[in-house]
Design a protein around this motif. Structure first.
Motif, PDB file in Angstrom:
ATOM      1  N   LYS A 214     -12.280  45.985  91.607  1.00  0.00           N
ATOM      2  CA  LYS A 214     -12.397  47.163  90.732  1.00  0.00           C
ATOM      3  C   LYS A 214     -13.217  48.265  91.405  1.00  0.00           C
ATOM      4  CE  LYS A 214     -12.455  44.853  86.285  1.00  0.00           C
ATOM      5  NZ  LYS A 214     -13.301  44.355  85.222  1.00  0.00           N
ATOM      6  N   LEU A 215     -14.338  47.854  91.973  1.00  0.00           N
ATOM      7  CA  LEU A 215     -15.213  48.834  92.614  1.00  0.00           C
ATOM      8  C   LEU A 215     -14.550  49.450  93.842  1.00  0.00           C
ATOM      9  CD1 LEU A 215     -18.885  47.521  92.813  1.00  0.00           C
ATOM     10  CD2 LEU A 215     -18.109  49.769  92.079  1.00  0.00           C
ATOM     11  N   ALA A 216     -13.874  48.590  94.617  1.00  0.00           N
ATOM     12  CA  ALA A 216     -13.241  49.061  95.853  1.00  0.00           C
ATOM     13  C   ALA A 216     -12.132  50.058  95.518  1.00  0.00           C
ATOM     14  CB  ALA A 216     -12.697  47.878  96.639  1.00  0.00           C
ATOM     15  N   LYS A 217     -11.398  49.775  94.442  1.00  0.00           N
ATOM     16  CA  LYS A 217     -10.266  50.639  94.089  1.00  0.00           C
ATOM     17  C   LYS A 217     -10.744  52.060  93.757  1.00  0.00           C
ATOM     18  CE  LYS A 217      -6.351  50.621  90.986  1.00  0.00           C
ATOM     19  NZ  LYS A 217      -5.905  50.112  89.714  1.00  0.00           N
ATOM     20  N   VAL A 218     -11.751  52.128  92.897  1.00  0.00           N
ATOM     21  CA  VAL A 218     -12.209  53.447  92.476  1.00  0.00           C
ATOM     22  C   VAL A 218     -12.946  54.152  93.624  1.00  0.00           C
ATOM     23  CG1 VAL A 218     -14.334  52.591  91.370  1.00  0.00           C
ATOM     24  CG2 VAL A 218     -13.337  54.708  90.579  1.00  0.00           C
ATOM     25  N   SER A 219     -13.661  53.379  94.440  1.00  0.00           N
ATOM     26  CA  SER A 219     -14.378  54.004  95.574  1.00  0.00           C
ATOM     27  C   SER A 219     -13.393  54.538  96.608  1.00  0.00           C
ATOM     28  CB  SER A 219     -15.313  53.007  96.253  1.00  0.00           C
ATOM     29  OG  SER A 219     -16.232  52.514  95.339  1.00  0.00           O
ATOM     30  N   ASP A 220     -12.334  53.752  96.879  1.00  0.00           N
ATOM     31  CA  ASP A 220     -11.303  54.186  97.838  1.00  0.00           C
ATOM     32  C   ASP A 220     -10.675  55.501  97.408  1.00  0.00           C
ATOM     33  OD1 ASP A 220     -11.579  52.184  99.539  1.00  0.00           O
ATOM     34  OD2 ASP A 220      -9.776  51.060  98.982  1.00  0.00           O
ATOM     35  N   ARG A 221     -10.526  55.622  96.096  1.00  0.00           N
ATOM     36  CA  ARG A 221      -9.833  56.793  95.581  1.00  0.00           C
ATOM     37  C   ARG A 221     -10.691  58.059  95.681  1.00  0.00           C
ATOM     38  NH1 ARG A 221      -7.308  57.203  89.777  1.00  0.00           N
ATOM     39  NH2 ARG A 221      -6.462  59.273  90.070  1.00  0.00           N
ATOM     40  N   PHE A 222     -11.987  57.906  95.382  1.00  0.00           N
ATOM     41  CA  PHE A 222     -12.807  59.113  95.249  1.00  0.00           C
ATOM     42  C   PHE A 222     -13.875  59.302  96.332  1.00  0.00           C
ATOM     43  CE2 PHE A 222     -11.415  58.054  90.905  1.00  0.00           C
ATOM     44  CZ  PHE A 222     -10.676  59.206  90.654  1.00  0.00           C
ATOM     45  N   LEU A 223     -14.168  58.251  97.090  1.00  0.00           N
ATOM     46  CA  LEU A 223     -15.274  58.359  98.061  1.00  0.00           C
ATOM     47  C   LEU A 223     -14.822  57.877  99.431  1.00  0.00           C
ATOM     48  CD1 LEU A 223     -18.066  56.621  95.902  1.00  0.00           C
ATOM     49  CD2 LEU A 223     -17.637  59.073  96.058  1.00  0.00           C
ATOM     50  N   ASP A 224     -15.504  58.377 100.448  1.00  0.00           N
ATOM     51  CA  ASP A 224     -15.176  57.941 101.797  1.00  0.00           C
ATOM     52  C   ASP A 224     -16.231  56.912 102.253  1.00  0.00           C
ATOM     53  OD1 ASP A 224     -14.164  57.763 104.309  1.00  0.00           O
ATOM     54  OD2 ASP A 224     -15.131  59.600 105.032  1.00  0.00           O
TER      55      ASP A 224
END
Ligand SMILES: Nc1ncnc2c1ncn2[C@@H]1O[C@H](COP(=O)(O)OP(=O)(O)OP(=O)(O)O)[C@@H](O)[C@H]1O
Ligand SMILES: [Mg+2]
Length: 301
Positions: A214-224
């Motif tokens: 869950k964390l990886a998905k949202v981080s991949d989408r919005f953060l580098d």
């Protein structure tokens, strides 16, 4: 003992020379900050058990209790901590006086209110504090930092100054959103780009893996940023039982599932790349910490 705060300028110059000689001798120290965003997810238990497990494997470990609210580590481990970093800054004692010997020879430093003052050190105090940590760093492999909950300035500073950041999450919606908020602010405002995600109190390996997902998905989408999955500490009643006995589960119940997982965690951290020799000395960590504090004080109106 002469406290560092009263060090005269000439002594500081001599200190710097001896500091350089010491640096040539010293090995790099791995600095690991343990954070979470949300409170109560197990940071102090992770910090203490990781420290003891690493020490049991032969590393020389220091545990810095950077939770400014409550003195967590000493309460958890049933230790008596009378002095903290703030007393060192007041010139009332030396850094050695503050260290509380913990289990497996882990050296514990209660930080308490001392950390807030880092933004207001005189140059002499600044040099003295860096040197004092440098002396300690000579014979140290790992520094683990138990940070406070939330995304307060001091939490961000410790994470920014550390080389490795462990983000502890558990299966509660607020834990995942708060972990994301922490990662976001550390990345966007403090330039931290790599995080190790540890699922605690997990009912199964898959539950922990899903939390990471869950964390990886949202981080991949919005953060580098780079997020890696550090593993799972299971929910285990023996952790609570150990807390009640004021000891760490790796000591009190070494055969429990949680203790096994903490030992595995220690092994995993040993596989991380060796800290950069040039920037890996404890002096540089303290230097980064103080610089981060100055930056913050300047940013305030
Ligand atoms: N793996 C686990 N299994 C069962 N209980 C756990 C586990 N990890 C932590 N706990 C329990 O959760 C509680 C909170 O743990 P801990 O104090 O380590 O959290 P924390 O994140 O440091 O909290 P704070 O944000 O207040 O500093 C403790 O009472 C502990 O017993
Ligand atoms: Mg805590």
């Amino acid at each position: 003992m002469v406290a560092w705060r009263r060090t005269a300028f000439s002594e500081m110059v001599a200190d710097q020379a001896s500091g350089l000689r010491r640096l040539a001798r010293a090995k790099p120290v791995r600095v690991i900050a343990v954070s979470s965003g949300k409170g109560g997810v197990g940071k102090t238990n992770v910090s203490a058990n990781l420290s003891i497990a690493l020490a049991n494997r032969g590393s020389k470990v220091m545990l810095l209790d950077a939770d400014l609210g409550l003195a967590n580590v000493d309460v958890l481990l049933g230790l008596q901590a009378g002095l903290n970093l703030s007393h060192v800054m007041d010139g009332e004692c030396s850094l050695e006086d503050v260290i509380v010997p913990g289990p497996a020879n882990v050296q514990i430093i209660p930080a308490a209110s001392g950390v807030k003052r880092m933004a207001h050190l005189t140059p002499g105090e600044h040099a003295g504090l860096v040197n004092a940590f440098g002396e300690l760093g000579v014979d140290l492999d790992v520094l683990v930092i138990d940070t406070a909950a939330g995304i307060h300035d001091s939490v961000l500073r410790f994470n920014q100054a550390a080389q490795e950041v462990i983000v502890v999450v558990c299966d509660e919606p607020a834990s995942v959103t708060d972990a994301y908020a922490l990662i976001k602010v550390l990345h966007r405002e403090h330039g931290v780009g790599r995080f190790h995600i540890l699922a605690n109190m997990a009912r199964s390996f898959q539950e922990g893996r899903d939390l990471y997902g869950k964390l990886a998905k949202v981080s991949d989408r919005f953060l580098d940023v780079t997020l890696d999955f550090l593993g799972v500490i299971p929910f285990d009643e023996y952790v609570r039982k150990a807390v009640q006995k004021q000891s760490a589960v790796v000591d009190a119940y070494p055969r429990s599932r949680a203790a096994l997982a903490f030992r595995k965690l220690a092994q995993s951290t040993e596989k991380w790349p060796v800290p950069d020799r040039a920037r890996g000395h404890l002096e540089f960590f303290v230097e980064r910490l103080i610089q981060a504090s100055y930056g913050e004080a300047e940013a305030q109106p």
